[in-house]
Write a protein that holds these residues in place. Sequence first.
Motif, mmCIF file in Angstrom:
data_model
loop_
_atom_site.group_PDB
_atom_site.id
_atom_site.type_symbol
_atom_site.label_atom_id
_atom_site.label_comp_id
_atom_site.label_asym_id
_atom_site.label_seq_id
_atom_site.Cartn_x
_atom_site.Cartn_y
_atom_site.Cartn_z
ATOM 1 N N UNK A 144 42.802 0.910 23.181
ATOM 2 C CA UNK A 144 43.144 2.320 23.371
ATOM 3 C C UNK A 144 42.845 2.675 24.824
ATOM 4 N N UNK A 145 43.595 3.606 25.374
ATOM 5 C CA UNK A 145 43.364 4.000 26.762
ATOM 6 C C UNK A 145 42.145 4.908 26.874
ATOM 7 N N UNK A 146 41.508 4.858 28.038
ATOM 8 C CA UNK A 146 40.370 5.743 28.288
ATOM 9 C C UNK A 146 40.800 7.207 28.206
ATOM 10 N N UNK A 147 42.014 7.488 28.668
ATOM 11 C CA UNK A 147 42.496 8.865 28.650
ATOM 12 C C UNK A 147 42.560 9.407 27.224
ATOM 13 N N UNK A 148 43.032 8.593 26.312
ATOM 14 C CA UNK A 148 43.123 9.053 24.925
ATOM 15 C C UNK A 148 41.730 9.208 24.316
ATOM 16 N N UNK A 149 40.841 8.277 24.629
ATOM 17 C CA UNK A 149 39.467 8.400 24.132
ATOM 18 C C UNK A 149 38.862 9.721 24.593
ATOM 19 N N UNK A 150 39.105 10.067 25.847
ATOM 20 C CA UNK A 150 38.527 11.302 26.398
ATOM 21 C C UNK A 150 39.111 12.562 25.766
ATOM 22 N N UNK A 151 40.263 12.452 25.129
ATOM 23 C CA UNK A 151 40.805 13.615 24.420
ATOM 24 C C UNK A 151 40.223 13.736 23.016
ATOM 25 N N UNK A 152 39.662 12.639 22.514
ATOM 26 C CA UNK A 152 39.151 12.599 21.139
ATOM 27 C C UNK A 152 37.647 12.884 21.077
ATOM 28 N N UNK A 153 36.901 12.359 22.038
ATOM 29 C CA UNK A 153 35.441 12.439 21.938
ATOM 30 C C UNK A 153 34.864 13.848 21.994
ATOM 31 N N UNK A 154 35.473 14.822 22.702
ATOM 32 C CA UNK A 154 34.873 16.160 22.668
ATOM 33 C C UNK A 154 34.715 16.711 21.254
ATOM 34 N N UNK A 155 35.729 16.548 20.425
ATOM 35 C CA UNK A 155 35.640 17.042 19.044
ATOM 36 C C UNK A 155 34.620 16.237 18.243
ATOM 37 N N UNK A 156 34.587 14.930 18.479
ATOM 38 C CA UNK A 156 33.641 14.088 17.755
ATOM 39 C C UNK A 156 32.203 14.425 18.139
ATOM 40 N N UNK A 157 31.951 14.576 19.435
ATOM 41 C CA UNK A 157 30.591 14.842 19.884
ATOM 42 C C UNK A 157 30.174 16.289 19.622
ATOM 43 N N UNK A 158 31.146 17.185 19.464
ATOM 44 C CA UNK A 158 30.804 18.549 19.058
ATOM 45 C C UNK A 158 30.285 18.542 17.621
ATOM 46 N N UNK A 159 30.775 17.584 16.842
ATOM 47 C CA UNK A 159 30.333 17.436 15.459
ATOM 48 C C UNK A 159 28.985 16.726 15.387
#
Length: 223
Positions: free
Chosen positions: A49-64
């Motif tokens: 997976x690209x770093x760019x896509x990871x960076x769009x996903x992790x904010x929601x995950x880490x907010x949880x």
Amino acid sequence: MSESKSLSKTARVEFILHKLQSLYPNPPIPLQHKDPFTLLIAVLLSAQCTDERVNTVTPALFALADNPFDMAKVPVEKIQEIIRPCGLSPQKSKAISVLSQILVDEHQGQVPADWEALERLPGVGHKTASVVMSQAFGHPAFAVDTHIHRLAQRWGLTNGKNVVQTEKDLKRLFPQDTWNALHLQIIYYGREFCSARSCDGTVCEICRTCYPTRKKPKIVLKP
């Protein structure tokens, strides 16, 4: 004329180091994170997976949940729902859940600065452990992904059999105190100048300087 007219390997190494240092003197870690745990999770998610896509996903995950104690309590299904855009979400979500519980049970909720302990965690291979050890804890490591593997072949630094051999070759060629930054510098250079599409071993400055007489595309072996 053949590639026999190329720079010597020593000269190539010196030029590459100088060029990358001048372009990227302080390369940032491309994955957004705030501590070893969030870096570990981000690197795990970056597999295929690209770093760019990871960076769009992790904010929601880490907010949880942004620590092992909270993450271990999140249902695997919820983790999978959030990280689905990263691909391999069933395996990755289970790995995140299980490794979080292991960190709680065996490491007081801390990511261990230990190769063996890291590589025992589910979803954490040698490359992921290398990134965490180098970027989170400052231990000398040379994480080799497919992009670094490709460029190392183009630049004549390895014979390209596999990423394990490439890592050994690069560690032998470059001073240990350059490894942690060099890993990132090569990634940034590859993305900007020497990607699979933009350069075939005859286009970018490093390829042209290292192999000035190379006329045909450099065929690289996949890891």
